[in-house]
Design a protein around this motif. Structure first.
Motif, PDB file in Angstrom:
ATOM      1  N   MET A 181       0.933  -1.050  -0.069  1.00 48.90           N
ATOM      2  CA  MET A 181       0.135   0.068   0.103  1.00 48.90           C
ATOM      3  C   MET A 181       0.967   1.368   0.075  1.00 48.90           C
ATOM      4  O   MET A 181       1.701   1.261   1.018  1.00 48.90           O
ATOM      5  CB  MET A 181      -0.825  -0.074   1.323  1.00 48.90           C
TER       6      MET A 181
ATOM      7  N   GLU B 282      -2.722  16.423  -3.923  1.00 51.17           N
ATOM      8  CA  GLU B 282      -3.869  15.636  -4.499  1.00 51.17           C
ATOM      9  C   GLU B 282      -3.604  15.004  -5.942  1.00 51.17           C
ATOM     10  O   GLU B 282      -3.929  13.931  -6.282  1.00 51.17           O
ATOM     11  CB  GLU B 282      -5.262  16.485  -4.572  1.00 51.17           C
TER      12      GLU B 282
ATOM     13  N   CYS C 253      -1.256  12.069  -5.529  1.00 51.63           N
ATOM     14  CA  CYS C 253      -1.873  11.088  -4.722  1.00 51.63           C
ATOM     15  C   CYS C 253      -2.515  10.222  -5.940  1.00 51.63           C
ATOM     16  O   CYS C 253      -2.669   8.940  -6.057  1.00 51.63           O
ATOM     17  CB  CYS C 253      -2.844  11.239  -3.616  1.00 51.63           C
ATOM     18  N   ARG C 254      -3.191  11.258  -6.738  1.00 50.32           N
ATOM     19  CA  ARG C 254      -4.084  10.299  -7.923  1.00 50.32           C
ATOM     20  C   ARG C 254      -3.154   9.742  -8.724  1.00 50.32           C
ATOM     21  O   ARG C 254      -3.272   8.604  -9.332  1.00 50.32           O
ATOM     22  CB  ARG C 254      -4.832  11.210  -8.635  1.00 50.32           C
ATOM     23  N   ARG C 255      -2.170  10.420  -9.015  1.00 50.85           N
ATOM     24  CA  ARG C 255      -1.156   9.690 -10.014  1.00 50.85           C
ATOM     25  C   ARG C 255      -0.601   8.598  -9.745  1.00 50.85           C
ATOM     26  O   ARG C 255      -0.381   7.671 -10.489  1.00 50.85           O
ATOM     27  CB  ARG C 255      -0.055  11.048 -10.414  1.00 50.85           C
ATOM     28  N   TYR C 256      -0.267   8.579  -8.354  1.00 49.54           N
ATOM     29  CA  TYR C 256       0.443   7.133  -7.891  1.00 49.54           C
ATOM     30  C   TYR C 256      -0.385   6.290  -7.056  1.00 49.54           C
ATOM     31  O   TYR C 256       0.197   5.243  -6.791  1.00 49.54           O
ATOM     32  CB  TYR C 256       1.692   7.775  -6.962  1.00 49.54           C
ATOM     33  N   ARG C 257      -1.848   6.640  -6.954  1.00 53.69           N
ATOM     34  CA  ARG C 257      -2.767   5.993  -6.403  1.00 53.69           C
ATOM     35  C   ARG C 257      -2.295   5.602  -4.865  1.00 53.69           C
ATOM     36  O   ARG C 257      -2.287   4.608  -4.245  1.00 53.69           O
ATOM     37  CB  ARG C 257      -3.083   4.385  -7.143  1.00 53.69           C
ATOM     38  N   ALA C 258      -1.864   6.941  -4.284  1.00 50.45           N
ATOM     39  CA  ALA C 258      -1.516   6.565  -3.015  1.00 50.45           C
ATOM     40  C   ALA C 258      -2.251   7.314  -1.907  1.00 50.45           C
ATOM     41  O   ALA C 258      -3.186   8.330  -2.442  1.00 50.45           O
ATOM     42  CB  ALA C 258       0.029   7.310  -2.978  1.00 50.45           C
ATOM     43  N   ILE C 259      -2.313   7.116  -0.732  1.00 49.73           N
ATOM     44  CA  ILE C 259      -3.069   7.726   0.246  1.00 49.73           C
ATOM     45  C   ILE C 259      -2.144   8.914   0.830  1.00 49.73           C
ATOM     46  O   ILE C 259      -0.917   8.716   1.348  1.00 49.73           O
ATOM     47  CB  ILE C 259      -3.428   6.639   1.469  1.00 49.73           C
TER      48      ILE C 259
ATOM     49  N   ALA D  15      -8.221   2.298   5.124  1.00 54.53           N
ATOM     50  CA  ALA D  15      -7.858   1.462   4.201  1.00 54.53           C
ATOM     51  C   ALA D  15      -7.178   0.067   4.613  1.00 54.53           C
ATOM     52  O   ALA D  15      -7.537  -0.861   4.080  1.00 54.53           O
ATOM     53  CB  ALA D  15      -6.813   2.014   3.173  1.00 54.53           C
TER      54      ALA D  15
END
Length: 524
Positions: free
Chosen positions: A453, A468, A471-477, A493
Motif C-alpha cells: 500500500m 492531491e 496521490c491520484r497519479r501514484y494511487r497513494a494515500i 484502508a
C-alpha cells in the motif's frame, strides 16, 4: 648548492625543518616526500607541515605553477627558488607562502623577487605570525566544536541535476554522522578514473581545497575500490572515505541492540577485508627453528586471518539470532495476528507513524537512518480486531552490499508481513528515484510478491493542490504522521483489508481448520 647546480646542470633542493635542520636533499624538479618524512611531518587540516623548501635553478625565472601547486598540496611553510649566475653565485630569490582562508579564493602569496644577499625575511617571526593567522581564520568557520568537516565529491557520468541530487543526499548522510559539509565538487567522468576515480590533477585540486579550508576529510559519493583507496592513501594524509564507509559509520552510531551491533560489525569487517594494505616485510614476524626461518607470517596476513575468523564467529552468532527470531515469529503466528510492516526510504517518517499509531516512544529524529532495530507494536481496531505493526531499517539507493548481506537477518522480519505499507516523503525532490530504490530492494529480497500500500507522508508541508494530483497519479494515500486526524483514510484502508489479511495470515500459518482460541500477549 649554487656551485653544485652549476657542476651537474640540475636543480638542487633542500627541505628544512623549522629548526633549520636538513630533512631531505632533492636533485631535480620532482618534489615527492619520502615515507619517513611524511610519517614524521604529518600535515593537519588546520596547520602547516613544518617544512620549507629552497631550490636552485639555472635560469632566472619566477616560481612555476607546479611549484605553487606543491606548496599548497604539501602545506609547506615556505617555498623559494634561487637563480644561479654564470659564475656560480646566487642571483634573485623568489619566495611564496600560503595564505589563510579569506573567502576570496586566494591560495598563496608570491613575494617580490629580491637579490639573494638582500633578503631580510626573518623566518622564525614570519612562520609564527603565519601560523597564528591560519589558526585564527579557521577558528571562525561555521563548524560546531567537536564536529568534523568535509568536502563531498561526486564523480560519475550522470547529468548535473542528478549529481546535485546525490550530493544533497550525501550531505544529509554527512550531517547525520556529525560531519559539516564545507564545500561540494561534481565532476562528470566517462567511467571514473581507474586509479583515483577523479583524474590525479583534479584530485590534487580537491585535496588542496580541503586543506586550505580546514577540512578534515573528503567524502566520495561513489564506492572506492580497494585499489583506488590505496592509491589515494599513498597520495595524501587527509582522510578520504566513500559513501559506504559513511553509511557504515552511521549504522555503528545508531545500533543499540546486540543483534544490530553484530550486523554492523560484520558489514564493517566485510568492507575492510579487501582494503587492508601492508608495508612490506618490515612488519613480518621472524620465526625460529628449522623450517621457520625467514620472514614468516606478515602482519598483513595475520590481520586478514583474524578478520576472517571474526567474520566466521559473527556469522554463527547471527545464525543463532535468526533461530531465535524464527521462534518468536512462530509464537506470534499462533496468536493469529496479521502483520503490517512499514517500509520506505530512510527519513520518510516510518518511526513517527509507528509512534502515532501505537502510542510508542521510538526515536524519530529528523535525520537519515535514525532507526536500525526492528520494532513491533500492537494496533487495535474496532470490533476487537488487532494487527502487529512492524518498523524496520530504512532503505537508500545503492544500498551497500555489505549492509544488505549483514542486515538480511533483520530484513527477514519483512518476510512474515501480510501487508507492506510503503511510506514515501511526498516533498522529496527525487520521489520517483526513492520509490524505485525501495521497490528494487524489496525485489532483491524476494519480497515483491507481498501486497503493498503506497502512502505519501509529510503532506502538510506542501499545498493541497500539489498533493492531491500526486496521490491520484501514484494511487497513494496522503497523510501527515504528525497530525493524527490525517491518518483516518489510512486506517480505513487497512481496516478494509483486514478480512483478506486475516485469511491470508491463517493460510500462511496453517490455521485454516484450527479452532484455536486467540491469546494475545501483552507485548507481541
Amino acid at each position: 648548492m649554487c656551485l653544485l647546480t652549476l657542476d651537474i646542470r640540475r636543480p638542487i633542493a633542500v627541505l628544512l625543518t623549522r629548526r633549520g635542520l636538513v630533512q631531505e636533499i632533492i636533485v631535480g624538479t620532482d618534489l615527492i616526500l619520502s615515507p619517513a618524512t611524511t610519517a614524521k611531518f604529518r600535515v593537519g587540516p588546520r596547520s602547516l607541515r613544518g617544512l620549507r623548501l629552497i631550490r636552485t635553478q639555472l635560469h632566472d625565472q619566477p616560481l612555476s605553477q607546479e611549484s605553487l601547486t606543491d606548496l599548497a598540496f604539501l602545506r609547506l611553510d615556505l617555498i623559494g627558488t634561487v637563480s644561479v649566475s654564470a659564475d656560480g653565485n646566487p642571483g634573485n630569490l623568489y619566495l611564496a607562502h600560503l595564505l589563510p582562508p579569506d573567502g576570496k579564493g586566494r591560495m598563496c602569496q608570491i613575494l617580490k623577487a629580491v637579490p639573494f644577499p638582500q633578503c631580510s625575511l626573518s623566518f622564525d617571526r614570519f612562520i609564527l605570525e603565519l601560523e597564528a593567522e591560519v589558526q585564527a581564520a579557521l577558528s571562525h568557520q561555521a563548524v560546531k566544536e567537536g564536529d568534523e568537516s568535509a568536502i563531498i565529491v561526486s564523480a560519475s557520468p550522470q547529468g548535473r541535476a542528478e549529481q546535485a541530487d546525490r550530493l544533497d543526499e550525501l550531505a544529509e548522510l554527512a550531517r547525520s554522522a556529525g560531519v559539516a559539509v564545507i564545500d561540494r565538487v561534481a565532476q562528470r567522468t566517462a567511467d571514473g578514473h581507474q586509479r583515483y576515480l577523479l583524474g590525479s590533477g583534479k584530485l590534487k585540486e580537491v585535496l588542496i581545497q580541503t586543506l586550505h579550508k580546514g577540512g578534515d576529510m573528503v567524502i566520495f559519493d561513489q564506492t572506492l575500490s580497494p585499489a583506488q583507496s590505496r592509491a589515494i592513501a599513498e597520495m595524501t594524509d587527509i582522510k578520504v572515505i566513500d559513501r559506504t564507509q559513511l553509511i557504515l559509520d552511521i549504522f555503528a552510531r545508531r545500533a543499540h541492540s546486540r543483534e544490530g551491533k553484530v550486523q554492523v560489525e560484520l558489514a564493517q569487517l566485510r568492507y575492510l577485508l579487501p582494503r587492508l594494505s601492508g608495508k612490506g616485510t618490515q612488519l613480518s614476524r621472524l620465526g625460529g627453528g628449522i623450517g621457520t626461518r625467514g620472514p614468516g607470517e606478515t602482519k598483513l596476513e595475520t590481520d586478514r586471518r583474524r578478520i576472517r575468523d571474526r567474520i566466521t564467529r559473527l556469522e554463527h552468532e547471527l545464525e543463532h539470532v535468526a533461530r531465535q527470531q524464527g521462534q518468536r515469529r512462530a509464537r506470534r503466528g499462533r496468536h493469529n495476528l496479521p502483520v503490517v510492516s512499514l517500509v520506505g526510504y530512510t527519513n520518510a517518517g516510518k518511526s513517527t507513524l509507528l509512534n502515532v499509531l501505537t502510542d510508542s516512544q521510538v526515536s524519530a529524529e529528523n535525520r537519515v537512518f535514525e532507526t536500525l532495530d526492528t520494532t513491533s507494536r500492537r494496533l487495535r481496531f474496532p470490533q476487537d480486531r488487532e494487527i502487529i505493526v512492524t518498523d524496520t531499517v530504512g532503505f537508500i539507493r545503492d544500498l551497500p552490499q555489505e549492509l544488505l548481506g549483514a542486515f538480511r537477518t533483520t530484513l527477514e522480519e519483512l518476510r512474515e508481513a501480510d501487508l507492506l505499507i510503503h511510506i514515501v516523503d511526498v516533498g522529496a525532490v527525487d520521489i520517483d528515484v526513492q520509490i524505485t530504490a525501495v521497490v528494487a530492494i524489496l525485489r532483491e529480497l524476494d519480497l515483491d510478491a507481498i501486497p503493498r500500500m503506497l502512502v505519501f507522508n509529510k503532506c502538510d508541508q506542501l499545498p493541497a493542490y500539489h498533493v492531491e494530483p500526486l496521490c491520484r497519479r501514484y494511487r497513494a494515500i496522503g497523510i501527515s504522521a504528525l497530525h493524527a486526524d490525517s491518518l483516518r483514510p489510512l486506517l480505513a484502508a487497512i481496516e478494509a483489508e483486514l478480512p483478506s489479511l486475516m485469511a491470508n495470515h491463517r493460510a500462511s500459518s496453517g490455521l485454516e481448520n484450527s479452532d484455536e482460541t486467540t491469546v494475545l500477549a501483552s507485548h507481541p
